[in-house]
Design a protein around this motif. Structure first.
Motif, PDB file in Angstrom:
ATOM      1  N   ARG A  68       0.668  -1.172   0.144  1.00 29.98           N
ATOM      2  CA  ARG A  68       0.122  -0.012   0.123  1.00 29.98           C
ATOM      3  C   ARG A  68       0.899   1.245   0.133  1.00 29.98           C
ATOM      4  NH1 ARG A  68      -2.401   3.173   3.842  1.00 29.98           N
ATOM      5  NH2 ARG A  68      -1.485   1.866   5.617  1.00 29.98           N
ATOM      6  N   LYS A  69       1.708   1.112   0.469  1.00 29.82           N
ATOM      7  CA  LYS A  69       2.910   2.503   0.546  1.00 29.82           C
ATOM      8  C   LYS A  69       4.079   2.354  -0.206  1.00 29.82           C
ATOM      9  CE  LYS A  69       1.695   3.059   5.536  1.00 29.82           C
ATOM     10  NZ  LYS A  69       1.999   3.097   6.998  1.00 29.82           N
ATOM     11  N   LEU A  70       4.567   1.361  -0.846  1.00 34.58           N
ATOM     12  CA  LEU A  70       5.592   1.333  -1.438  1.00 34.58           C
ATOM     13  C   LEU A  70       5.553   0.606  -2.920  1.00 34.58           C
ATOM     14  CD1 LEU A  70       8.863   1.303  -1.355  1.00 34.58           C
ATOM     15  CD2 LEU A  70       8.757  -1.168  -1.057  1.00 34.58           C
ATOM     16  N   SER A  71       5.993   1.259  -3.977  1.00 33.08           N
ATOM     17  CA  SER A  71       5.765   1.056  -5.369  1.00 33.08           C
ATOM     18  C   SER A  71       7.155   1.101  -6.084  1.00 33.08           C
ATOM     19  CB  SER A  71       4.897   1.991  -6.126  1.00 33.08           C
ATOM     20  OG  SER A  71       5.390   3.557  -6.024  1.00 33.08           O
ATOM     21  N   ALA A  72       7.198   0.289  -7.234  1.00 34.47           N
ATOM     22  CA  ALA A  72       8.201   0.358  -8.343  1.00 34.47           C
ATOM     23  C   ALA A  72       7.934   1.354  -9.275  1.00 34.47           C
ATOM     24  CB  ALA A  72       8.614  -0.970  -8.480  1.00 34.47           C
ATOM     25  N   ASN A  73       8.686   1.906  -9.816  1.00 39.95           N
ATOM     26  CA  ASN A  73       8.474   2.774 -10.867  1.00 39.95           C
ATOM     27  C   ASN A  73       9.485   2.694 -12.215  1.00 39.95           C
ATOM     28  OD1 ASN A  73       6.443   4.961  -9.658  1.00 39.95           O
ATOM     29  ND2 ASN A  73       7.758   4.100  -8.169  1.00 39.95           N
ATOM     30  N   ALA A  74       9.107   2.896 -13.387  1.00 38.03           N
ATOM     31  CA  ALA A  74       9.719   3.160 -14.437  1.00 38.03           C
ATOM     32  C   ALA A  74       9.343   4.415 -14.962  1.00 38.03           C
ATOM     33  CB  ALA A  74       9.631   1.785 -15.447  1.00 38.03           C
ATOM     34  N   ALA A  75      10.204   5.151 -15.673  1.00 35.66           N
ATOM     35  CA  ALA A  75       9.995   6.494 -16.145  1.00 35.66           C
ATOM     36  C   ALA A  75      10.492   6.740 -17.488  1.00 35.66           C
ATOM     37  CB  ALA A  75       9.774   7.672 -15.300  1.00 35.66           C
ATOM     38  N   PHE A  76      10.163   7.720 -18.184  1.00 32.54           N
ATOM     39  CA  PHE A  76      11.060   8.235 -19.316  1.00 32.54           C
ATOM     40  C   PHE A  76      10.462   9.874 -19.662  1.00 32.54           C
ATOM     41  CE2 PHE A  76       7.173   6.470 -21.458  1.00 32.54           C
ATOM     42  CZ  PHE A  76       7.052   7.219 -22.404  1.00 32.54           C
ATOM     43  N   GLY A  77      11.281  10.558 -20.175  1.00 29.05           N
ATOM     44  CA  GLY A  77      10.793  11.925 -20.483  1.00 29.05           C
ATOM     45  C   GLY A  77      11.681  12.775 -21.073  1.00 29.05           C
TER      46      GLY A  77
ATOM     47  N   LYS B 244      14.031  16.596 -20.290  1.00 26.34           N
ATOM     48  CA  LYS B 244      14.213  17.708 -19.266  1.00 26.34           C
ATOM     49  C   LYS B 244      15.519  18.396 -19.785  1.00 26.34           C
ATOM     50  CE  LYS B 244      16.531  14.839 -15.434  1.00 26.34           C
ATOM     51  NZ  LYS B 244      16.552  14.719 -14.371  1.00 26.34           N
ATOM     52  N   ASN B 245      15.843  19.797 -19.488  1.00 20.55           N
ATOM     53  CA  ASN B 245      16.826  20.311 -19.736  1.00 20.55           C
ATOM     54  C   ASN B 245      18.269  19.401 -19.400  1.00 20.55           C
ATOM     55  OD1 ASN B 245      14.949  22.662 -19.075  1.00 20.55           O
ATOM     56  ND2 ASN B 245      16.214  23.509 -20.578  1.00 20.55           N
ATOM     57  N   PRO B 246      19.119  18.811 -20.089  1.00 22.95           N
ATOM     58  CA  PRO B 246      19.415  19.294 -21.592  1.00 22.95           C
ATOM     59  C   PRO B 246      18.808  18.203 -22.551  1.00 22.95           C
ATOM     60  CG  PRO B 246      21.387  18.286 -20.434  1.00 22.95           C
ATOM     61  CD  PRO B 246      20.380  18.183 -19.653  1.00 22.95           C
ATOM     62  N   GLY B 247      18.061  17.172 -22.193  1.00 21.88           N
ATOM     63  CA  GLY B 247      17.494  16.194 -23.216  1.00 21.88           C
ATOM     64  C   GLY B 247      16.767  15.220 -22.596  1.00 21.88           C
ATOM     65  N   ALA B 248      16.703  14.012 -23.246  1.00 23.23           N
ATOM     66  CA  ALA B 248      16.044  12.774 -23.016  1.00 23.23           C
ATOM     67  C   ALA B 248      16.440  12.094 -21.767  1.00 23.23           C
ATOM     68  CB  ALA B 248      15.637  11.697 -24.290  1.00 23.23           C
ATOM     69  N   PHE B 249      15.661  11.387 -21.142  1.00 22.76           N
ATOM     70  CA  PHE B 249      16.270  10.683 -19.741  1.00 22.76           C
ATOM     71  C   PHE B 249      15.093   9.335 -19.538  1.00 22.76           C
ATOM     72  CE2 PHE B 249      13.103  13.437 -17.879  1.00 22.76           C
ATOM     73  CZ  PHE B 249      12.375  12.821 -17.009  1.00 22.76           C
ATOM     74  N   PHE B 250      15.778   8.461 -18.855  1.00 21.48           N
ATOM     75  CA  PHE B 250      15.099   7.316 -18.234  1.00 21.48           C
ATOM     76  C   PHE B 250      15.320   7.064 -16.981  1.00 21.48           C
ATOM     77  CE2 PHE B 250      16.064   7.010 -22.930  1.00 21.48           C
ATOM     78  CZ  PHE B 250      14.927   6.598 -23.396  1.00 21.48           C
ATOM     79  N   SER B 251      14.219   6.693 -16.147  1.00 26.16           N
ATOM     80  CA  SER B 251      14.513   6.336 -14.798  1.00 26.16           C
ATOM     81  C   SER B 251      13.977   5.030 -14.268  1.00 26.16           C
ATOM     82  CB  SER B 251      13.859   7.542 -13.992  1.00 26.16           C
ATOM     83  OG  SER B 251      14.497   8.906 -14.445  1.00 26.16           O
ATOM     84  N   ALA B 252      14.579   4.670 -13.074  1.00 26.86           N
ATOM     85  CA  ALA B 252      13.841   3.392 -12.486  1.00 26.86           C
ATOM     86  C   ALA B 252      13.901   3.701 -10.791  1.00 26.86           C
ATOM     87  CB  ALA B 252      14.573   2.165 -13.051  1.00 26.86           C
ATOM     88  N   TYR B 253      12.980   3.632 -10.157  1.00 23.72           N
ATOM     89  CA  TYR B 253      13.121   4.002  -8.950  1.00 23.72           C
ATOM     90  C   TYR B 253      12.082   3.185  -8.142  1.00 23.72           C
ATOM     91  CZ  TYR B 253       9.473   7.596 -10.152  1.00 23.72           C
ATOM     92  OH  TYR B 253       8.570   8.180 -10.511  1.00 23.72           O
ATOM     93  N   LEU B 254      12.465   3.446  -6.587  1.00 24.08           N
ATOM     94  CA  LEU B 254      11.362   2.906  -5.711  1.00 24.08           C
ATOM     95  C   LEU B 254      10.883   4.089  -4.842  1.00 24.08           C
ATOM     96  CD1 LEU B 254      13.287  -0.200  -3.975  1.00 24.08           C
ATOM     97  CD2 LEU B 254      11.336  -0.210  -5.367  1.00 24.08           C
TER      98      LEU B 254
END
Length: 206
Positions: A82-91, A93-103
């Motif tokens: 209920r409180k913890l999640s695993a995340n994958a992201a892309f997008g 931002k200055n200065p360009g594209a990025f990819f992320s994985a985080y808790l």
């Protein structure tokens, strides 16, 4: 501005599905001393465990139009508990594209919410990214609440502190609308370059 066109197109596409009961849209507008800022959070709950999120921010100067800031992040979150999640992201931002994985760890009640995230981001190299979001809305009167929020994101790599931002809001909340004083701070290249924008904000929860 190419990035602005991309973000507005994405916003229109995502917003078209906001009629669903499990969707929410929260725009935030700031008129500051340096620039105009638009930010939004769009959330869509796919099922009990999967959620989509789009965080978009544009900071556009009134005159020079040389220090514009953009931040677009699309995230898929899977609830482990209920409180913890695993995340994958892309997008982008200055200065360009990025990819992320985080808790992400999140707690809250009707008066406050607090979330903390930690993970890795790749943007021309890997960095450790930390993300903190706090929102506090105590009752002032029966129909009026105070409103305080902080959003802070920071990246650390072997070169130091390449990118960070802090968004602070202080004001009042009436039903679904919030308004008051806003402060935006953006740091680049180990803090050698810092952009500030201080003014008024208005925010609404759809």
């Amino acid at each position: 501005m190419k990035a602005k066109f991309i973000a507005m197109t994405a916003l229109a596409a995502v917003s078209s599905g906001l009629y669903a009961q499990k969707a929410s849209y929260t725009p935030d507008f700031v008129a500051g001393h340096r620039s105009y800022t638009y930010m939004h959070n769009i959330n869509y709950q796919l099922n009990d465990r999967l959620k989509l999120n789009n965080l978009t921010l544009f900071d556009t100067e009134y005159t020079r139009d040389k220090e514009n800031i953009f931040f677009i992040r699309n995230t898929v979150a899977y609830s482990i508990t209920r409180k913890l999640s695993a995340n994958a992201a892309f997008g982008m931002k200055n200065p360009g594209a990025f990819f992320s994985a985080y808790l992400q760890y999140k707690i809250g009640n009707p008066i406050y919410s607090l979330s903390y995230s930690i993970g890795t981001t790749y943007q021309k190299g890997f960095s450790l990214e930390q993300y903190v979001s706090l929102e506090y809305t105590p009752y002032l009167t029966r129909n009026l609440k105070g409103y305080f929020s902080v959003l802070a994101i920071g990246n650390i790599d072997d070169s130091g502190y390449p990118r960070g931002l802090q968004l602070i809001r202080l004001g009042v909340k009436q039903n679904k609308m919030m308004y008051g004083i806003a402060s935006n701070f953006d740091q680049f290249n180990n803090g050698k370059k810092t952009l500030k924008n201080i003014g008024g904000f208005i925010k609404y929860n759809f």
